[in-house]
Write a protein that holds these residues in place. Sequence first.
Motif, PDB file in Angstrom:
ATOM      1  N   ARG A 100      15.519  -1.053 -18.430  1.00 58.01           N
ATOM      2  CA  ARG A 100      14.058  -1.126 -18.401  1.00 58.01           C
ATOM      3  C   ARG A 100      13.466  -0.273 -19.535  1.00 58.01           C
ATOM      4  O   ARG A 100      12.544  -0.674 -20.217  1.00 58.01           O
ATOM      5  N   PHE A 101      14.083   0.903 -19.729  1.00 63.13           N
ATOM      6  CA  PHE A 101      13.610   1.809 -20.769  1.00 63.13           C
ATOM      7  C   PHE A 101      13.743   1.147 -22.142  1.00 63.13           C
ATOM      8  O   PHE A 101      12.810   1.158 -22.951  1.00 63.13           O
ATOM      9  N   ILE A 102      14.899   0.526 -22.385  1.00 63.32           N
ATOM     10  CA  ILE A 102      15.118  -0.126 -23.690  1.00 63.32           C
ATOM     11  C   ILE A 102      14.153  -1.298 -23.860  1.00 63.32           C
ATOM     12  O   ILE A 102      13.555  -1.479 -24.924  1.00 63.32           O
ATOM     13  N   ASP A 103      13.946  -2.070 -22.783  1.00 64.99           N
ATOM     14  CA  ASP A 103      12.993  -3.198 -22.832  1.00 64.99           C
ATOM     15  C   ASP A 103      11.603  -2.699 -23.208  1.00 64.99           C
ATOM     16  O   ASP A 103      10.950  -3.234 -24.108  1.00 64.99           O
ATOM     17  N   ASP A 104      11.167  -1.625 -22.478  1.00 64.69           N
ATOM     18  CA  ASP A 104       9.821  -1.092 -22.721  1.00 64.69           C
ATOM     19  C   ASP A 104       9.702  -0.553 -24.142  1.00 64.69           C
ATOM     20  O   ASP A 104       8.707  -0.796 -24.835  1.00 64.69           O
ATOM     21  N   ALA A 105      10.748   0.197 -24.555  1.00 67.54           N
ATOM     22  CA  ALA A 105      10.695   0.801 -25.888  1.00 67.54           C
ATOM     23  C   ALA A 105      10.637  -0.289 -26.954  1.00 67.54           C
ATOM     24  O   ALA A 105       9.829  -0.208 -27.891  1.00 67.54           O
ATOM     25  N   SER A 106      11.460  -1.352 -26.790  1.00 76.10           N
ATOM     26  CA  SER A 106      11.456  -2.408 -27.812  1.00 76.10           C
ATOM     27  C   SER A 106      10.102  -3.104 -27.833  1.00 76.10           C
ATOM     28  O   SER A 106       9.586  -3.435 -28.897  1.00 76.10           O
ATOM     29  N   HIS A 107       9.534  -3.307 -26.627  1.00 77.09           N
ATOM     30  CA  HIS A 107       8.233  -3.963 -26.559  1.00 77.09           C
ATOM     31  C   HIS A 107       7.180  -3.131 -27.294  1.00 77.09           C
ATOM     32  O   HIS A 107       6.419  -3.644 -28.112  1.00 77.09           O
ATOM     33  N   GLU A 108       7.168  -1.813 -26.998  1.00 80.64           N
ATOM     34  CA  GLU A 108       6.173  -0.936 -27.613  1.00 80.64           C
ATOM     35  C   GLU A 108       6.363  -0.866 -29.128  1.00 80.64           C
ATOM     36  O   GLU A 108       5.408  -0.680 -29.873  1.00 80.64           O
TER      37      GLU A 108
END
Length: 318
Positions: A100-108
């Motif tokens: 989830r962290f990687i998903d959020d970071a990539s999105h941001e």
Amino acid sequence: MLISLFFSANIYQISANELEKGLRGRNSILKKPIGPGFSSETRQALLEESEQLINDAKAQVLNRLIIINLFIFIGGGFLSYYLAYRTLKPIEDANLAQKRFIDDASHELRTPLTALISENEVALMDATMTKKQYQQQLASNIEEIKKLSNLTDSLLRLAGIENKDVLSEEYSLNEALKIALNRASTLAKEKNILIKSNLKNNIHLKGDQNGTAEAIFIILDNAVKYSPKNSKISISVMQNKNNVHLAIKDHGIGIKSSEQPHIFDRFYRADTSRTKQNVSGYGLGLSIAQDIVSKQGGQIDLISQPGKGSTFTIKLPK
Ligand code: ADP
């Protein structure tokens, strides 16, 4: 299962031996010459009957052992499955959190990058742009790049906190507060916000001075970001035998009680900060602050009322 089978085989062997020993004893009595009236047919019938009884008893022991083993096999299977699930659950949760962290970071990271690319492409295709417009475009690019750089700094800081051992050296809380106040002063001045502190006596703590300064700065910076112009922020320090409490109180927009449990989550930004106010940030600050403080054995508490303001209290062990 192997242990159970091993013991079952032994139990069966021992039971069979014992039964046969009993049979041999009985047979030897039957084979002795007994008084008249006890014909050899009767003797034969009795011998066959006891043979039959022994075989039945052996079959019964075998049946019981098979049932017990089946029960152990099925019950053990379920229990093993449940225990494996319980053991693997924290690993699965950690994996999910990381994903989830990687998903959020990539999105941001991707959103501002996409905006940057399309803005620049449009500018390149526009042959009528003046020098001034190009300069404006470059200034906007720099702004976006600064935001991205802040985001990557925050991500690196989060990764750093996770891998770093906690420092445990004596430091002055006053010094940590001074560092944080210095860093927050520029934005505070821009908004004409007065920051007052009641910390006078020197307080010495054990831990990581830079970490504490960073946590105080994050909360102070938020207090400034989410407060109206010309307002006041007060910092008060209280201590008891075991802990020091540093409270930062602002008179800003406040946080809804439904959002309060989430604001320490990574990438969480309350509704008001995303939409109503044009305040920059990625929702990483408080989770960094909380990581820093909890690594030093402390915690951050929050009391807030929408429209009235918020008080964040950092509790640190002495
Ligand atoms: P951000 O970069 O968005 O400030 P933080 O993790 O520091 O990220 O904060 C998470 C959210 O908590 C913010 O988006 C904001 O909605 C809310 N918040 C934090 N501090 C305050 C405050 N002092 N007043 C009002 N809202 C706050």
